[in-house]
Design a protein around this motif. Structure first.
Motif, mmCIF file in Angstrom:
data_model
loop_
_atom_site.group_PDB
_atom_site.id
_atom_site.type_symbol
_atom_site.label_atom_id
_atom_site.label_comp_id
_atom_site.label_asym_id
_atom_site.label_seq_id
_atom_site.Cartn_x
_atom_site.Cartn_y
_atom_site.Cartn_z
ATOM 1 N N PRO A 46 0.831 -1.212 0.000
ATOM 2 C CA PRO A 46 0.000 0.000 0.000
ATOM 3 C C PRO A 46 0.864 1.259 0.000
ATOM 4 C CG PRO A 46 -0.753 -1.580 1.649
ATOM 5 C CD PRO A 46 0.559 -2.093 1.134
ATOM 6 N N TYR A 47 0.393 2.283 -0.669
ATOM 7 C CA TYR A 47 1.062 3.584 -0.786
ATOM 8 C C TYR A 47 2.304 3.512 -1.689
ATOM 9 C CZ TYR A 47 -1.937 4.409 3.239
ATOM 10 O OH TYR A 47 -3.013 4.483 4.064
ATOM 11 N N ALA B 190 -4.096 2.775 -9.270
ATOM 12 C CA ALA B 190 -4.238 3.205 -7.883
ATOM 13 C C ALA B 190 -5.409 4.179 -7.720
ATOM 14 C CB ALA B 190 -2.944 3.858 -7.391
ATOM 15 N N ASN C 24 2.722 1.500 -3.975
ATOM 16 C CA ASN C 24 2.268 1.200 -5.336
ATOM 17 C C ASN C 24 2.008 2.455 -6.158
ATOM 18 O OD1 ASN C 24 -0.080 2.109 -4.135
ATOM 19 N ND2 ASN C 24 -1.234 0.219 -4.429
#
Length: 342
Positions: A30-31, A205, A33
């Motif tokens: 997470p983040y 995203a 990406n």
């Protein structure tokens, strides 16, 4: 002796493969990406400059091979991501919106970069990265730009990649935050994300933040832009060929004999056809795409290991400024298109 039998090649392969695999794995977090696997591989390659100079010099011939040949192989395999039937079902308007957005962004970014003082090659690479598909577009167009200064070319490639990474990440966060203010439905927001964000990772995203309909539209719109990589590379090659001829005539030098045809982009189109019409399972297609990112990541890592990064900070202001303005204009254009036609 074949390059595959040299110590340089295998040393370079080990170093770049480690960076590429690490980039793919980190991009699943997470983040993180938001940055994307290719840019992470580039950053890890830059970090490998802490290795002793003797090791990097030994690996240098292998790095040159990987950054050239593995790049082309990765782009060919990336074609398996494109489903031409899905794009055709999305309608002519999706392709037209992509063509206008890509052409306008490339022209505007290039013009502003030159206006702000950037050199021609850097302006071109940055414009293509912002207009089409980020790092993959920079690396796909770069072989079409002939130069006698390979070190300068590598610096331009890294700087252009850095610009599209930073702009894409900033605008991903900005668009997610603006979604309630813009009054867009989830499918409309997917069109905006796919049409305005630079990397595929950025579009995924942002689109994925608002459900499946948003993500599906983001991917369709983004891949409509990716499809334009081949024709844009051909146009860039023809343009630079003409410039080389004029320069050679003016300097009384031998003129280049032929237009550099990007055959690897023909491979990119072929794999998209094969992936669309052959009865390949989703697992097989995903494996090809993952392999593409491994090879592209190795090419990016080789670039990062080889480049003088300090020089880049001294020359980045012009293209960062140009990319900021053109990215804002592209976002405005896509919001209008999404509200009017989707």
């Amino acid at each position: 002796m074949s390059i595959f039998k040299t110590k340089s090649f295998w040393l370079a392969t080990g170093m770049t493969l480690a960076c590429s695999v690490a980039g793919v794995l980190l991009a699943k977090l997470p983040y993180v990406n938001l940055i994307g696997a290719l840019v992470l591989a580039l950053l890890l390659g830059i970090a490998m400059q802490v290795f002793p100079q003797q090791v990097r010099q030994t690996a240098q011939p292998g790095m040159a091979f990987i950054s050239n040949k593995f790049l082309r192989l990765g782009i060919i395999l990336l074609g398996f991501r494109l489903n031409l039937v899905t794009l055709a079902r999305a309608g002519v308007k999706t392709i037209l919106v992509a063509i206008i957005g890509v052409a306008g962004t490339i022209c505007l970014t290039y013009w502003l970069s030159k206006k702000f003082g950037a050199e021609d090659e850097l302006a071109t690479l940055t414009a293509c990265g912002c207009g089409i598909c980020g790092a993959a577009a920079v690396m796909g167009v770069s072989p079409q730009i002939e130069t006698n200064d390979e070190e300068r070319k590598r610096e331009n490639e890294v700087l252009a990649v850095a610009v599209v990474c930073v702009m894409g990440t900033v605008f991903t966060l900005l668009e997610i935050g603006l979604k309630p203010v813009l009054g867009l439905s989830a499918p409309q927001f997917g069109i905006v994300a796919g049409g305005s964000l630079h990397e595929i990772a950025h579009a995924v995203a942002a689109g994925g933040a608002f459900g499946e309909s948003s993500l599906d539209n983001a991917l369709i719109m983004k891949l409509s832009r990716v499809l334009l990589l081949a024709p844009v590379a051909l146009i860039i090659g023809y343009w630079y060929q003409r410039k080389f001829v004029r320069r050679s005539v003016a300097q009384h030098q031998p003129t280049p004999k032929k237009l550099p045809i990007p055959w690897f982009l023909a491979g990119f189109i072929l794999t998209s056809v094969l992936g669309t019409f052959l009865p390949l399972s989703a697992v097989v297609l995903d494996s090809f795409v993952q392999a593409a990112y491994i090879f592209l990541g190795m090419a990016m890592a080789a670039l990062g290991i080889s480049v003088n990064f300090r020089v880049i900070f001294q020359r980045g202001g012009a293209v960062f400024g140009a990319a900021t303005i053109s990215s804002a204009c592209l976002l405005t254009y896509m919001v209008m298109m999404a509200k009017w036609f989707f």
